[in-house]
Design a protein around this motif. Structure first.
Motif, short mmCIF file in Angstrom:
data_model
loop_
_atom_site.label_atom_id
_atom_site.label_comp_id
_atom_site.label_asym_id
_atom_site.label_seq_id
_atom_site.Cartn_x
_atom_site.Cartn_y
_atom_site.Cartn_z
N LYS A 181 -5.45 1.16 -9.65
CA LYS A 181 -4.47 2.19 -9.28
C LYS A 181 -3.30 2.21 -10.28
N ARG A 224 6.34 -6.14 15.11
CA ARG A 224 6.48 -5.28 16.28
C ARG A 224 7.31 -5.96 17.38
N ARG A 238 11.16 7.56 -3.58
CA ARG A 238 10.23 6.44 -3.39
C ARG A 238 9.65 6.44 -1.98
N SER A 277 -1.43 9.59 14.40
CA SER A 277 -1.80 8.48 15.30
C SER A 277 -0.96 7.24 15.06
N ASP A 278 -1.13 6.25 15.92
CA ASP A 278 -0.77 4.87 15.57
C ASP A 278 -1.89 3.99 16.11
N SER A 279 -1.70 2.67 16.13
CA SER A 279 -2.84 1.83 16.51
C SER A 279 -3.14 1.94 18.00
N ARG A 315 6.26 4.07 20.23
CA ARG A 315 4.84 4.38 20.05
C ARG A 315 4.67 5.89 19.96
N ALA A 339 -3.52 5.40 7.56
CA ALA A 339 -3.15 4.29 8.44
C ALA A 339 -3.51 2.94 7.81
N ASN A 342 -3.44 7.72 -3.77
CA ASN A 342 -2.18 7.15 -3.25
C ASN A 342 -1.37 6.41 -4.31
P1 NDP Z 1 3.46 1.65 7.93
O1 NDP Z 1 3.58 0.29 8.49
O2 NDP Z 1 4.70 2.42 7.66
O3 NDP Z 1 2.51 2.55 8.86
C1 NDP Z 1 1.20 2.21 9.16
C2 NDP Z 1 0.73 3.19 10.22
O4 NDP Z 1 -0.66 3.05 10.42
C3 NDP Z 1 1.40 2.96 11.57
O5 NDP Z 1 1.53 4.20 12.21
C4 NDP Z 1 0.37 2.07 12.26
O6 NDP Z 1 0.44 2.08 13.68
C5 NDP Z 1 -0.89 2.75 11.82
N1 NDP Z 1 -2.03 1.90 11.96
C6 NDP Z 1 -2.18 0.63 11.54
N2 NDP Z 1 -3.38 0.17 11.90
C7 NDP Z 1 -4.00 1.19 12.56
C8 NDP Z 1 -5.26 1.36 13.15
N3 NDP Z 1 -6.15 0.37 13.15
N4 NDP Z 1 -5.55 2.58 13.72
C9 NDP Z 1 -4.65 3.58 13.71
N5 NDP Z 1 -3.43 3.46 13.17
C10 NDP Z 1 -3.13 2.29 12.61
O7 NDP Z 1 2.59 1.49 6.58
P2 NDP Z 1 2.47 2.50 5.38
O8 NDP Z 1 2.54 3.89 5.86
O9 NDP Z 1 3.37 2.03 4.30
O10 NDP Z 1 0.99 2.17 4.88
C11 NDP Z 1 -0.16 2.85 5.38
C12 NDP Z 1 -1.32 2.67 4.41
O11 NDP Z 1 -0.96 3.20 3.12
C13 NDP Z 1 -1.77 1.23 4.15
O12 NDP Z 1 -3.15 1.20 3.89
C14 NDP Z 1 -1.01 0.88 2.87
O13 NDP Z 1 -1.63 -0.17 2.16
C15 NDP Z 1 -1.14 2.21 2.13
N6 NDP Z 1 -0.20 2.40 1.04
C16 NDP Z 1 1.14 2.38 1.27
C17 NDP Z 1 2.03 2.61 0.25
C18 NDP Z 1 3.49 2.74 0.48
O14 NDP Z 1 4.18 3.19 -0.46
N7 NDP Z 1 4.00 2.43 1.64
C19 NDP Z 1 1.55 2.78 -1.14
C20 NDP Z 1 0.11 2.89 -1.26
C21 NDP Z 1 -0.71 2.67 -0.20
P3 NDP Z 1 1.13 0.84 14.46
O15 NDP Z 1 2.59 1.06 14.26
O16 NDP Z 1 0.67 1.03 15.86
O17 NDP Z 1 0.62 -0.42 13.86
#
Ligand code: NDP
Length: 448
Positions: A117, A137, A209, A264-266, A291, A322, A373
């Motif tokens: 990347k 959390r 950013r 969504s969230d988890s 949530r 996610a 990404n």
């Molecule tokens: P955050 O912690 O801000 O958000 C993650 C989101 O995904 C939350 O809403 C979380 O819900 C949800 N989530 C996690 N696990 C699951 C699941 N099993 N099913 C459904 N929803 C889920 O993280 P980011 O947004 O920063 O990162 C998200 C993805 O993007 C990751 O793969 C990360 O590696 C990737 N990424 C991030 C970058 C960045 O700049 N932040 C850069 C490049 C890639 P809950 O709160 O319930 O856990």
């Protein structure tokens, strides 16, 4: 003449044996190296110099204890990780993830992906990743602060603006980067802005950013659609997650005239047929840290589903934002049957190998994470650039740079795939283009 397929299989066997049980790392390695056969044929010196073997072995891995005390006085012990995967193109660069599921395997797969990347951005950054199995959390701000301070008390020895520059990822946002930077500054007696990215713009962070990964994934989708004489305007979209990447992907989709109907969230997903109200999502997730379920309290015409898959809802554009392996074979079949035209990966490795294969062979334009990404890390590199020159760019200028970088990445993947008779295969294009860039730098440095 090298038998490239046999060579690649041998390399993969060694990776599996040397890293037992690390399934996500194996998955990430396999996805990359199985596309490299044509490159080894064209450039046999990569095989002679064992470049793939070297690229699959992290340069260094640090594992450490992170003890901290909660608000009730109870002592907790977490595990911290930092993997420096490849520094051929610059200092190690990649985020920190705080999530209870984090293992060395998770960090290695993420750091390996980061190698390719970061190379695609064309900017001088190597690859790394880190994090902890700490679960943020329901923790108070004070608990988060104490954890971050303990984490940095060990991590500071291994990082530096010329060595290794962490940023955020799941569970690590502006608040955590603030606590981490504060402790680094205190321990080292240095205001070294360039040691962390994703900082607040009020004390050295780059504008855009926060938005960059989500915006970038949408720009990548826009470019893929342009090739097919289509656009984002008027399209129905689904974005999984509701964290940093998801929120700003939704924002840019709305800016470009799309309708986002689910996120969504988890715990589950919300479906709002008339279009998600982003202000409500931001208030719930960024301010109140609630949530996603709470969304339906504000919008009575929206639905919340704790069961089932967000991908069951028909959409034209899908952005999984996610986590890894969140979109499996069944979901891929549903997307194809529902007439989805583009999928751009905001999260890292969100599609299982089976889902990725199905999507790749369908009519869906498929933007793999390491390309789609890359906007987040690219803007982190722009943040390092601003820190090094003690400068601060405007939002508009930085967003234009981000857009330009995403267009270049798209072009690079598209042209490289074409060069190897794989037109439209962005995954192969991304792997080959980035591999060549890293490999050439490694060759120049000799066997190190
Ligand atoms: P955050 O912690 O801000 O958000 C993650 C989101 O995904 C939350 O809403 C979380 O819900 C949800 N989530 C996690 N696990 C699951 C699941 N099993 N099913 C459904 N929803 C889920 O993280 P980011 O947004 O920063 O990162 C998200 C993805 O993007 C990751 O793969 C990360 O590696 C990737 N990424 C991030 C970058 C960045 O700049 N932040 C850069 C490049 C890639 P809950 O709160 O319930 O856990």
């Amino acid at each position: 003449m090298v038998n490239t397929d046999a060579r690649i299989n041998e390399i993969y066997d060694v990776v599996q044996k040397r890293n037992p049980g690390e399934k996500e790392f194996h998955q990430a390695v396999k996805e990359v190296i199985e596309t490299l056969g044509p490159v080894l044929k064209k450039h046999p010196h990569y095989a002679e110099q064992k470049i793939i073997e070297r690229i699959c072995e992290p340069e260094r891995q640090v594992i450490f204890r992170v003890p901290w005390v909660d608000d009730k006085g109870e002592v907790h012990i977490n595990r911290g990780f930092r993997v420096g995967f490849n520094s051929a193109l610059g200092p190690y660069k990649g985020g920190l993830r705080f999530h209870p599921s984090v293992l060395l395997d998770t960090i290695k797969f993420l750091a390996f992906e980061q190698t390719f990347k970061n190379a695609l951005t064309g900017l001088p950054i190597g690859s790394g990743k880190g994090g902890s199995d700490f679960n943020p959390r329901d923790r108070s701000d004070n608990e988060i602060m104490r954890f971050c301070q303990s984490f940095m008390t060990e991590l500071y020895r291994h990082i530096g603006e010329m060595t290794d520059v962490p940023a955020g990822d799941i569970g690590v946002g502006l608040r955590e980067i603030g606590f981490l930077f504060g402790q680094y500054k205190r321990i080292t007696n240095r205001y070294e802005s360039g040691v962390l990215t994703g900082k607040s713009p009020t004390w050295g962070g780059a504008l855009v950013r926060k938005e960059a990964t989500g915006y970038g994934a949408v720009f990548f989708a826009e470019e893929m659609l342009k090739v097919r004489d289509q656009s984002i305007e008027g399209k129905t979209c689904i974005v999984s997650g509701s964290g940093n990447v998801a929120i700003y992907a939704i924002e840019k989709l709305i800016h470009l005239g799309a309708k986002v109907v689910a996120c969504s969230d988890s715990g589950g997903y919300i479906y709002h047929k008339s279009g998600i109200n982003l202000e409500t999502v931001k208030q719930l997730k960024e301010v109140e840290r609630k949530r996603i379920k709470a969304y339906v309290n504000e919008h009575s015409d929206a639905e919340y589903h704790a069961e089932g898959s967000i991908w069951d809802i028909p959409c034209e554009i899908a952005l999984p934002c996610a986590t890894q392996n969140e979109l499996g074979e069944e979901a891929a079949k549903t997307l194809i049957d529902n007439g989805c035209i583009a999928l751009s990966e905001g999260a890292n490795m969100p599609c299982t190998p089976e889902a990725a294969r199905l999507i790749q062979h369908s009519k869906i334009a498929y933007g793999p994470a390491k390309a789609a990404n890359a906007g987040g890390v690219a803007t982190s590199a722009l943040e390092m650039q601003q820190n090094a020159s003690r400068d601060a760019w405007t939002f508009e200028h930085t967003e234009n740079r981000l857009r330009e970088i995403m267009c270049n990445i798209h072009q690079d993947c598209y042209e490289t795939a074409k060069e190897f008779d794989l037109e439209g295969n962005y995954a192969a294009g991304a792997n080959i283009a980035s591999f060549r860039r890293v490999a050439d730098a490694m060759l120049a440095f000799g066997v190190i």
